[in-house]
Structure formats: C-alpha cells, structure tokens
Design a protein around this motif. Structure first.
Motif, PDB file in Angstrom:
ATOM      1  N   ASP A   1       0.599  -1.139  -0.163  1.00 43.04           N
ATOM      2  CA  ASP A   1       0.051  -0.062  -0.190  1.00 43.04           C
ATOM      3  C   ASP A   1       1.039   1.119   0.078  1.00 43.04           C
ATOM      4  OD1 ASP A   1      -2.733  -1.362   0.093  1.00 43.04           O
ATOM      5  OD2 ASP A   1      -1.948  -1.926   1.927  1.00 43.04           O
ATOM      6  N   LEU A   2       1.925   1.004   0.490  1.00 45.39           N
ATOM      7  CA  LEU A   2       2.942   2.178   0.546  1.00 45.39           C
ATOM      8  C   LEU A   2       4.527   1.826   0.696  1.00 45.39           C
ATOM      9  CD1 LEU A   2       2.416   5.539   1.969  1.00 45.39           C
ATOM     10  CD2 LEU A   2       4.072   4.315   3.166  1.00 45.39           C
ATOM     11  N   CYS A   3       5.354   2.628   0.202  1.00 41.50           N
ATOM     12  CA  CYS A   3       6.814   2.314   0.230  1.00 41.50           C
ATOM     13  C   CYS A   3       7.300   3.407   1.004  1.00 41.50           C
ATOM     14  CB  CYS A   3       7.290   2.242  -1.172  1.00 41.50           C
ATOM     15  SG  CYS A   3       6.659   0.849  -2.256  1.00 41.50           S
ATOM     16  N   VAL A   4       8.186   2.990   1.868  1.00 45.91           N
ATOM     17  CA  VAL A   4       9.153   3.993   2.500  1.00 45.91           C
ATOM     18  C   VAL A   4      10.722   3.645   2.138  1.00 45.91           C
ATOM     19  CG1 VAL A   4      10.049   4.914   4.875  1.00 45.91           C
ATOM     20  CG2 VAL A   4       7.705   4.448   4.457  1.00 45.91           C
ATOM     21  N   LEU A   5      11.264   4.531   1.532  1.00 47.96           N
ATOM     22  CA  LEU A   5      12.425   4.053   0.708  1.00 47.96           C
ATOM     23  C   LEU A   5      13.864   5.196   1.381  1.00 47.96           C
ATOM     24  CD1 LEU A   5      11.551   4.018  -2.900  1.00 47.96           C
ATOM     25  CD2 LEU A   5      11.587   2.247  -1.260  1.00 47.96           C
ATOM     26  N   ASP A   6      14.869   4.507   1.974  1.00 45.21           N
ATOM     27  CA  ASP A   6      15.963   5.204   2.190  1.00 45.21           C
ATOM     28  C   ASP A   6      16.701   5.986   1.275  1.00 45.21           C
ATOM     29  OD1 ASP A   6      18.252   6.260   3.977  1.00 45.21           O
ATOM     30  OD2 ASP A   6      18.853   4.282   4.616  1.00 45.21           O
ATOM     31  N   GLY A   7      16.595   7.172   1.285  1.00 45.21           N
ATOM     32  CA  GLY A   7      17.350   7.915   0.148  1.00 45.21           C
ATOM     33  C   GLY A   7      18.747   7.619   0.525  1.00 45.21           C
ATOM     34  N   GLU A   8      19.322   7.246   1.656  1.00 43.10           N
ATOM     35  CA  GLU A   8      20.661   7.243   1.734  1.00 43.10           C
ATOM     36  C   GLU A   8      21.342   5.475   1.672  1.00 43.10           C
ATOM     37  OE1 GLU A   8      22.843  10.055   2.397  1.00 43.10           O
ATOM     38  OE2 GLU A   8      20.760  10.951   1.933  1.00 43.10           O
ATOM     39  N   ALA A   9      20.234   4.921   1.194  1.00 42.72           N
ATOM     40  CA  ALA A   9      20.874   3.327   1.245  1.00 42.72           C
ATOM     41  C   ALA A   9      21.745   2.998   0.257  1.00 42.72           C
ATOM     42  CB  ALA A   9      19.603   2.506   0.945  1.00 42.72           C
ATOM     43  N   ASN A  10      22.476   2.149   0.271  1.00 44.58           N
ATOM     44  CA  ASN A  10      23.628   1.665  -0.457  1.00 44.58           C
ATOM     45  C   ASN A  10      23.570   0.310  -0.993  1.00 44.58           C
ATOM     46  OD1 ASN A  10      26.061   2.570  -1.802  1.00 44.58           O
ATOM     47  ND2 ASN A  10      27.247   2.504   0.054  1.00 44.58           N
TER      48      ASN A  10
ATOM     49  N   VAL B   1       6.688   0.100 -12.259  1.00 42.34           N
ATOM     50  CA  VAL B   1       5.659  -0.755 -11.652  1.00 42.34           C
ATOM     51  C   VAL B   1       4.267  -0.074 -12.072  1.00 42.34           C
ATOM     52  CG1 VAL B   1       4.636  -1.312  -9.316  1.00 42.34           C
ATOM     53  CG2 VAL B   1       7.154  -1.251  -9.725  1.00 42.34           C
ATOM     54  N   PHE B   2       3.437  -0.947 -12.482  1.00 40.54           N
ATOM     55  CA  PHE B   2       1.949  -0.485 -12.826  1.00 40.54           C
ATOM     56  C   PHE B   2       1.348  -0.124 -11.636  1.00 40.54           C
ATOM     57  CE2 PHE B   2      -2.415  -1.841 -13.908  1.00 40.54           C
ATOM     58  CZ  PHE B   2      -2.766  -0.454 -14.812  1.00 40.54           C
ATOM     59  N   ARG B   3       0.503   0.990 -11.477  1.00 39.71           N
ATOM     60  CA  ARG B   3      -0.135   1.459 -10.605  1.00 39.71           C
ATOM     61  C   ARG B   3       0.740   1.414  -9.203  1.00 39.71           C
ATOM     62  NH1 ARG B   3      -5.758  -1.395 -11.785  1.00 39.71           N
ATOM     63  NH2 ARG B   3      -6.384  -0.064 -13.197  1.00 39.71           N
ATOM     64  N   CYS B   4       1.982   1.945  -9.243  1.00 42.83           N
ATOM     65  CA  CYS B   4       2.766   2.034  -8.215  1.00 42.83           C
ATOM     66  C   CYS B   4       2.340   2.580  -6.957  1.00 42.83           C
ATOM     67  CB  CYS B   4       4.223   2.686  -8.640  1.00 42.83           C
ATOM     68  SG  CYS B   4       5.389   2.943  -7.506  1.00 42.83           S
ATOM     69  N   PRO B   5       2.652   2.102  -5.730  1.00 42.14           N
ATOM     70  CA  PRO B   5       1.986   2.719  -4.555  1.00 42.14           C
ATOM     71  C   PRO B   5       2.630   3.896  -4.271  1.00 42.14           C
ATOM     72  CG  PRO B   5       3.170   0.644  -3.992  1.00 42.14           C
ATOM     73  CD  PRO B   5       3.168   0.929  -5.469  1.00 42.14           C
ATOM     74  N   PRO B   6       2.086   4.907  -3.426  1.00 46.18           N
ATOM     75  CA  PRO B   6       2.674   5.889  -2.998  1.00 46.18           C
ATOM     76  C   PRO B   6       4.081   5.703  -2.509  1.00 46.18           C
ATOM     77  CG  PRO B   6       0.502   5.864  -2.186  1.00 46.18           C
ATOM     78  CD  PRO B   6       0.785   4.412  -2.711  1.00 46.18           C
ATOM     79  N   VAL B   7       5.188   6.636  -2.624  1.00 46.85           N
ATOM     80  CA  VAL B   7       6.307   6.455  -2.017  1.00 46.85           C
ATOM     81  C   VAL B   7       6.709   7.865  -1.048  1.00 46.85           C
ATOM     82  CG1 VAL B   7       8.747   6.486  -2.617  1.00 46.85           C
ATOM     83  CG2 VAL B   7       7.145   5.131  -3.942  1.00 46.85           C
ATOM     84  N   LEU B   8       7.452   7.348   0.052  1.00 48.58           N
ATOM     85  CA  LEU B   8       7.644   8.440   1.129  1.00 48.58           C
ATOM     86  C   LEU B   8       9.413   8.068   1.023  1.00 48.58           C
ATOM     87  CD1 LEU B   8       6.376   9.145   4.550  1.00 48.58           C
ATOM     88  CD2 LEU B   8       8.839   8.734   3.960  1.00 48.58           C
ATOM     89  N   VAL B   9      10.160   9.043   0.507  1.00 51.13           N
ATOM     90  CA  VAL B   9      11.675   8.984   0.730  1.00 51.13           C
ATOM     91  C   VAL B   9      12.180   9.607   1.894  1.00 51.13           C
ATOM     92  CG1 VAL B   9      13.529   9.567  -0.417  1.00 51.13           C
ATOM     93  CG2 VAL B   9      11.715   8.616  -1.859  1.00 51.13           C
ATOM     94  N   LEU B  10      13.013   9.052   2.592  1.00 52.22           N
ATOM     95  CA  LEU B  10      13.693   9.486   3.749  1.00 52.22           C
ATOM     96  C   LEU B  10      15.075  10.043   3.250  1.00 52.22           C
ATOM     97  CD1 LEU B  10      13.914   6.501   6.326  1.00 52.22           C
ATOM     98  CD2 LEU B  10      12.145   8.387   6.279  1.00 52.22           C
ATOM     99  N   ILE B  11      15.176  11.704   3.367  1.00 46.08           N
ATOM    100  CA  ILE B  11      16.439  12.128   2.826  1.00 46.08           C
ATOM    101  C   ILE B  11      17.330  12.568   4.072  1.00 46.08           C
ATOM    102  CG2 ILE B  11      14.966  13.103   0.693  1.00 46.08           C
ATOM    103  CD1 ILE B  11      14.365  15.586   2.059  1.00 46.08           C
ATOM    104  N   GLY B  12      18.574  12.752   3.498  1.00 47.02           N
ATOM    105  CA  GLY B  12      19.690  12.933   4.550  1.00 47.02           C
ATOM    106  C   GLY B  12      19.481  14.456   4.910  1.00 47.02           C
ATOM    107  N   ARG B  13      19.079  15.447   4.238  1.00 48.83           N
ATOM    108  CA  ARG B  13      18.964  16.712   4.960  1.00 48.83           C
ATOM    109  C   ARG B  13      17.769  17.622   3.903  1.00 48.83           C
ATOM    110  NH1 ARG B  13      23.552  19.552   1.441  1.00 48.83           N
ATOM    111  NH2 ARG B  13      23.151  18.534  -0.375  1.00 48.83           N
ATOM    112  N   PRO B  14      17.329  18.469   4.500  1.00 47.40           N
ATOM    113  CA  PRO B  14      16.080  19.488   3.837  1.00 47.40           C
ATOM    114  C   PRO B  14      16.521  19.771   2.379  1.00 47.40           C
ATOM    115  CG  PRO B  14      16.578  19.893   6.018  1.00 47.40           C
ATOM    116  CD  PRO B  14      17.553  19.123   6.011  1.00 47.40           C
ATOM    117  N   GLN B  15      17.852  20.079   2.275  1.00 52.52           N
ATOM    118  CA  GLN B  15      18.084  20.673   0.817  1.00 52.52           C
ATOM    119  C   GLN B  15      17.985  19.563  -0.230  1.00 52.52           C
ATOM    120  OE1 GLN B  15      20.067  20.728   3.652  1.00 52.52           O
ATOM    121  NE2 GLN B  15      20.662  22.808   3.828  1.00 52.52           N
ATOM    122  N   ASP B  16      17.932  18.378   0.230  1.00 53.67           N
ATOM    123  CA  ASP B  16      17.758  17.152  -0.791  1.00 53.67           C
ATOM    124  C   ASP B  16      16.367  17.122  -1.231  1.00 53.67           C
ATOM    125  OD1 ASP B  16      20.560  16.569  -0.652  1.00 53.67           O
ATOM    126  OD2 ASP B  16      20.160  15.095   0.824  1.00 53.67           O
TER     127      ASP B  16
END
Length: 138
Positions: free
Chosen positions: A56-65, A80-95
């Motif tokens: 239903d939702l993805c949380v992705l780490d923007g700093e993952a390696n 991905v067809f009908r991709c679920p909403p994505v929330l990205v964790l970013i390292g700093r607000p400027q990103d």
C-alpha cells in the motif's frame, strides 16, 4: 476499510528500518487500519515484493547503498504498474529537490522524526486505503 495496510520499508541499514517501524508503530492514525511491514534490504527484494502486489505504501531510504532510495523511487515509478505512494527518507532538507526528481509522493528528513513520519505516512495511506462505504439495499 481493509483489514491491514502493508508498508514496504527499504534500507540497507537494519537500524533505519527499525527506526521507521518504531516511529510509525502499528497504527499511524486512528482512522487507518493497522500496519504490517515488509522489510527489504536490497533493490531486487523491493522489486520482487512490488511484483507480488499488496503493497500500500513504500518508505525508501534515500541514503541506502548501493541503490539509493531516490533512484529506486524513480525506477519503480517508471516500471511498476499502479505504483503505490512512495515516501523517501532524505539526508537533509536541501535534498528535497532530489525527492521531487525521483517522483516521490513525499519526503521526510533522516534521522526519523516520529511525528513527521507518522503524519506524512498517514496522509499517503489515506489516499491509497480509502474507507469502503456500503450501500444498503432494500
């Protein structure tokens, strides 16, 4: 309303995945169903889970390696067809501009702020997990 909402959490760091789970908890808001988590540490695992469906939702780490969450976001939004909403964790607000480039639906800075993460996740889940209304027939 569906019985549970499934949230995929992607990070190569087990501590980051745990922080997300602990910050959001079992239910990010009273009007949403309980959350079940699917944890992924690699891009192939993310793609496999999305192919299986039910996310239903993805949380992705923007700093993952080696595959950062913003690149993963852009890829799944394209593939991905009908991709679920994505929330990205970013390292700093400027990103935030990178999160926009990646087509993320939302971004929250890392380290995780439990209130900001839960509130943002709840907003995105409400868009995806709409309550079911029943029509009475006579």
């Amino acid at each position: 309303m569906q019985a549970t909402a499934t949230v995929l959490v992607y990070s190569d760091d087990a501590n980051t995945r745990e922080q997300v789970r602990l910050a959001v908890g079992r239910r990010p808001a009273a009007d949403l169903p309980p959350v079940e988590y699917v944890e992924c540490a690699t891009l192939p695992a993310v793609l496999e889970q999305l192919e299986l469906g039910g996310i239903d939702l993805c949380v992705l780490d923007g700093e993952a390696n080696p595959a950062g969450g913003m690149g993963v976001c852009r890829q799944i939004k394209d593939e991905v067809f009908r991709c679920p909403p994505v929330l990205v964790l970013i390292g700093r607000p400027q990103d935030a501009w990178l999160a926009t480039w990646s087509r993320a639906d939302a971004a929250v800075t890392h380290p995780v702020d439990p209130v900001a993460l839960s509130d943002t996740l709840a907003i995105l889940l409400r868009r995806r997990v709409a309550p079911v209304t029943t029509v009475a027939t006579l």
